[in-house]
Design a protein around this motif. Structure first.
Motif, mmCIF file in Angstrom:
data_model
loop_
_atom_site.group_PDB
_atom_site.id
_atom_site.type_symbol
_atom_site.label_atom_id
_atom_site.label_comp_id
_atom_site.label_asym_id
_atom_site.label_seq_id
_atom_site.Cartn_x
_atom_site.Cartn_y
_atom_site.Cartn_z
ATOM 1 N N GLU A 229 -11.106 6.511 4.463
ATOM 2 C CA GLU A 229 -10.391 5.445 5.179
ATOM 3 C C GLU A 229 -11.005 5.176 6.547
ATOM 4 O O GLU A 229 -11.285 4.063 6.922
ATOM 5 C CB GLU A 229 -8.921 5.842 5.367
ATOM 6 C CG GLU A 229 -8.094 5.653 4.126
ATOM 7 C CD GLU A 229 -7.952 4.176 3.772
ATOM 8 O OE1 GLU A 229 -8.393 3.787 2.682
ATOM 9 O OE2 GLU A 229 -7.448 3.415 4.606
ATOM 10 N N ASP B 23 0.820 -1.218 0.000
ATOM 11 C CA ASP B 23 0.000 0.000 0.000
ATOM 12 C C ASP B 23 0.851 1.264 0.000
ATOM 13 O O ASP B 23 0.623 2.179 0.805
ATOM 14 C CB ASP B 23 -0.925 0.005 1.223
ATOM 15 C CG ASP B 23 -2.116 -0.923 0.999
ATOM 16 O OD1 ASP B 23 -1.907 -1.965 0.363
ATOM 17 O OD2 ASP B 23 -3.240 -0.611 1.417
ATOM 18 N N HIS C 155 3.582 4.447 9.308
ATOM 19 C CA HIS C 155 3.524 3.036 8.911
ATOM 20 C C HIS C 155 4.884 2.499 8.473
ATOM 21 O O HIS C 155 5.053 1.281 8.379
ATOM 22 C CB HIS C 155 2.522 2.825 7.767
ATOM 23 C CG HIS C 155 1.114 3.134 8.138
ATOM 24 N ND1 HIS C 155 0.427 2.473 9.131
ATOM 25 C CD2 HIS C 155 0.271 4.080 7.677
ATOM 26 C CE1 HIS C 155 -0.786 2.979 9.251
ATOM 27 N NE2 HIS C 155 -0.914 3.950 8.383
ATOM 28 N N GLU D 218 -11.378 -4.185 -2.101
ATOM 29 C CA GLU D 218 -11.440 -2.724 -2.038
ATOM 30 C C GLU D 218 -12.728 -2.256 -2.701
ATOM 31 O O GLU D 218 -12.852 -2.324 -3.907
ATOM 32 C CB GLU D 218 -10.236 -2.142 -2.811
ATOM 33 C CG GLU D 218 -8.966 -2.074 -2.006
ATOM 34 C CD GLU D 218 -9.145 -1.208 -0.784
ATOM 35 O OE1 GLU D 218 -8.597 -1.596 0.252
ATOM 36 O OE2 GLU D 218 -9.857 -0.203 -0.871
ATOM 37 N N TYR E 237 -7.628 12.154 4.077
ATOM 38 C CA TYR E 237 -7.830 11.926 2.646
ATOM 39 C C TYR E 237 -9.112 12.540 2.109
ATOM 40 O O TYR E 237 -9.380 12.475 0.917
ATOM 41 C CB TYR E 237 -7.747 10.418 2.357
ATOM 42 C CG TYR E 237 -6.445 9.870 2.877
ATOM 43 C CD1 TYR E 237 -6.384 9.208 4.100
ATOM 44 C CD2 TYR E 237 -5.254 10.126 2.216
ATOM 45 C CE1 TYR E 237 -5.179 8.775 4.627
ATOM 46 C CE2 TYR E 237 -4.040 9.699 2.726
ATOM 47 C CZ TYR E 237 -4.001 9.033 3.937
ATOM 48 O OH TYR E 237 -2.803 8.635 4.460
HETATM 49 N N1 LIG Z 1 -8.552 1.972 0.758
HETATM 50 C C1 LIG Z 1 -7.155 2.132 0.456
HETATM 51 C C2 LIG Z 1 -6.306 1.212 1.330
HETATM 52 C C3 LIG Z 1 -5.156 2.021 1.887
HETATM 53 N N2 LIG Z 1 -4.457 1.280 2.904
HETATM 54 C C4 LIG Z 1 -3.284 2.034 3.421
HETATM 55 C C5 LIG Z 1 -3.723 3.261 4.180
HETATM 56 C C6 LIG Z 1 -2.512 4.036 4.684
HETATM 57 C C7 LIG Z 1 -2.951 5.254 5.501
HETATM 58 C C8 LIG Z 1 -1.810 6.045 5.987
HETATM 59 S S1 LIG Z 1 -2.281 7.267 7.195
#
Ligand SMILES: NCCCNCCCCCS
Ligand SMILES: [Zn+2]
Length: 666
Positions: free
Chosen positions: A274, A94, A137, A388, A307
């Motif tokens: 998210e 990701d 992350h 997704e 986001y």
């Molecule tokens: N629906 C998209 C999946 C994203 N998965 C990673 C999210 C990382 C966030 C960083 S704050």
């Protein structure tokens, strides 16, 4: 006293983006930074901040957290072809690479270090760095979740190494678990990592078993890792505040950090695809405020996620306004935490109980949790990677955050002659005394032609009106007879139809009869159990050792006064210090500082005129300066805790934000 809020931003960090199709990464766009910065400009906040330039993190900085092989690998990406970049990206999850992302990742980490340098050397009080790529992350040898270098983890190691910081608190309010931070510090007792995160019983990304509440850190680091899983979406302001009041803040005050770093992700806000949570952007004004009396106000926030471009920009502005000292917005209509949030609070508190004296009386794990723990292990095999699906959170709407106007006078004071007006304050006298005031107060005034008592009381009532019309933010009044002045304020606030929260620190009973109309709530700290019941709006907090008991007071303020106050949502907070109470100056200042989160900072401090020594420190905190640290807190007295728990049991049916345990409803 140090002032100034740093803003660290450089448009260079907008100059990378996703160069191919990847549904998992398409939300991480350059516009995240531009809309945030533009909102700050539009709201006049950039001009109020101290602009601090970014810098590139050096190899040495990056190697504080990451491995050499990982750094060497990332160093090659600027020279890669598109195919090479796609192939290089495949080994991680990701996240995507771009010819310019290494440069931007060094700037993002360097921005966090610039912020730490400026705060630790006293050039500014606090600040926020608007950066991308985010960091929480990324791991020692892996990029992950849009993150390349772990900006906040590098900043924590840097603060310890370069500035001799001994204890760092990292608050990760991003809606994802910053597993990279957890791995970095899980055996390190000098860094307390707190994270809440969407979890849904391990069904939500990154679907890690170690994100659950029972992962408390390892070896010497046991107790210094706090995970609060959200097992449902739709969490609201009250759920977030409940975790601050009943988990984070008691532990944070006991830990007594030298520095607070915030993994400031705003994907925990409403509208974010998210998080899918329902907390509104103004909640970040309160979360920020509640951290600002820790570490002498040294708070460094670093942008992580966020986001939804609308809620992101609003949340960033709310955070900066609080860092700048603007009054917090009213926390309207807070009901209690939802059942799922309550279960999480309950589980976290019981998991952390062995490590924190403020939690030593916390309830044990609810029985349903013990039984389902095995069931969840069974589900593990059944867990399938969820496909997704597009989140249509773009259609979600919410009210614009309220305007937060700073009154032209921040702190007004009414002091006896001979007591100097502290710097920054404005001496207040009532220019149009009410000729009927003596009549109105005759039931209170012992001697209605006591002229200077009358003039003080008329200043007091006029001051309250100036606060209610937002001409003055807060006030400090010294009087001869504190009880009488308190009753005058209560009566006057009621006559203005304003709700007042009174927090009175004393050492014995006080002569007051509260009306039962709920217009006024009084929390009375004293050393004696008050025998007679004075109605449900009179709340006696009894501390065996009296008001000199720092941890007893803080336990009650964080776990009872704050939740009650936020739910009551007063128009005015009246802080009364009775002459004989032996509260310490710094605890008194903490009380003033913390409770300014309520009533748009309309706090009125009332003390006896012989408390001259307390005028300057009280005024300093009313002016928005951080209250001094209390030092690591010992555990409160057991019988005080038991008394507090009995009080909580009695009050929590009316004041549901007081709850800390989930009824065993399974
Ligand atoms: N629906 C998209 C999946 C994203 N998965 C990673 C999210 C990382 C966030 C960083 S704050
Ligand atoms: Zn996130």
């Amino acid at each position: 006293m140090q002032t100034g809020t740093a803003l660290i931003y450089d448009e260079e960090m907008t100059k990378y983006k996703l160069l191919w199709v990847d549904p998992a990464c398409k939300i991480e766009v350059p516009e995240r930074l531009t809309v945030s910065h533009e909102a700050l400009v539009k709201n006049g906040l950039v001009d109020r901040c101290v602009s601090v330039p970014v810098r590139e993190a050096t190899d040495a900085d990056i190697l504080l957290v990451h491995s050499e092989e990982y750094l060497e690998a990332v160093k090659k990406t600027p020279f890669m072809t598109l195919e090479d970049l796609m192939e290089f990206t495949q080994q991680y999850g990701d996240v995507y690479f771009h010819p310019n992302i290494y440069h931007c990742a060094k700037l993002a980490a360097g921005a966090a270090l610039q912020l730490v340098d400026n705060v630790m050397t006293g050039k500014v009080r606090n600040g926020m760095a608007l950066v991308r790529p985010p960091g929480h992350h990324s791991m020692r040898s892996a990029a992950n979740g849009f993150c390349v270098f772990n900006n906040v983890s590098i900043a924590a190691q840097y603060a310890k190494q370069k500035h001799g910081v001994e204890r760092v608190l990292i608050v990760d309010w991003d809606v994802h678990h910053g597993q990279g931070v957890q791995y970095c510090f899980e055996d390190d007792p000098s860094v307390l990592y707190f994270s809440w995160h969407r979890y849904e019983h391990q069904k939500f990304w990154p679907q890690l078993r170690e994100s659950d509440y029972d992962c408390v850190g390892k070896a010497k680091g046991a107790g210094f890792n706090i995970n609060v899983p959200w097992n449902k979406v739709g969490m609201q302001n009250t759920d977030y505040l409940s975790v601050f009041f009943h988990v984070l803040l008691p532990v944070a005050y006991e830990f007594c950090p030298d520095l607070v770093l915030v993994c400031a992700g705003f994907d925990a806000a409403i509208g974010d695809p998210e998080g899918e949570m329902c907390a509104t952007p103004d909640i970040f004004a309160h979360l920020t405020h509640l951290l600002m009396n820790l570490a002498d106000g040294k708070v460094c926030a670093v942008l992580e996620g966020g986001y939804n471009l609308t809620s992101l920009a609003q949340s960033v502005c709310q955070t900066f306004q609080t860092l700048l000292g603007d009054p917090t917005p009213l926390p309207v209509n807070l009901d209690g935490p939802c059942q799922s949030a309550l279960e999480s609070v309950h589980c976290v508190r019981s998991a952390q109980k062995p490590y924190w004296s403020c939690l030593k009386h916390a309830a044990d794990l609810p029985t349903f949790e013990l039984s389902t723990k095995r069931i969840k292990v069974v589900e593990e095999e059944e867990r399938t990677e969820k496909v997704e699906e597009e989140k249509n959170t773009e259609e979600i709407v919410w009210p614009d955050p309220p305007k937060r106007v700073s009154p032209c006078v921040r702190t007004a004071v009414v002091l006896p002659d001979g007591v100097d007006c502290p710097d920054g304050c404005k001496r207040f006298t009532d220019l149009h005394p009410d000729p009927l005031l003596g009549k109105k107060l005759e039931n209170i005034l012992k001697d209605s032609n006591d002229s200077d008592a009358l003039s003080t009381l008329s200043s007091l009532t006029a001051l309250i009106e100036k606060m209610e019309t937002n001409k003055i933010c807060n006030g400090l009044v010294l009087v001869r007879d504190v009880s009488m002045a308190m009753m005058c304020v209560v009566q006057h606030a009621a006559s203005l139809n304003k709700r007042a929260l009174i927090v009175c620190v004393a050492n014995e009973a006080i002569p007051i009869d509260l009306t039962d109309d709920g217009k006024t709530i009084m929390v009375h700290f004293s050393s004696k159990e008050s025998e007679e019941q004075k109605g449900k709006y009179y709340i006696p907090v009894c501390l065996k050792k009296g008001c000199s008991d720092t941890s007893g007071i803080m336990q009650a303020v964080l776990g009872l006064v704050l939740p009650l106050g936020y739910q009551y949502n007063p128009d005015l907070v009246l802080l009364v210090r009775m002459p004989d109470c032996r509260i310490s100056e710094s605890v008194w200042q903490q009380l003033i500082g913390i409770l300014q989160g309520l009533a748009q900072e309309h706090t009125l401090v009332l003390m006896q005129e012989n408390e001259k020594a307390s005028v300057t420190p009280s005024a300093s905190t009313l002016l928005g300066n951080p209250a001094p640290r209390l030092g690591p807190l010992q555990g409160p007295q057991s019988d005080d805790v038991e008394a507090l728990e009995r009080l909580r049991q009695k009050l929590q049916s009316d004041w549901t934000l007081l709850q800390t345990t989930a009824p065993d409803s399974r």
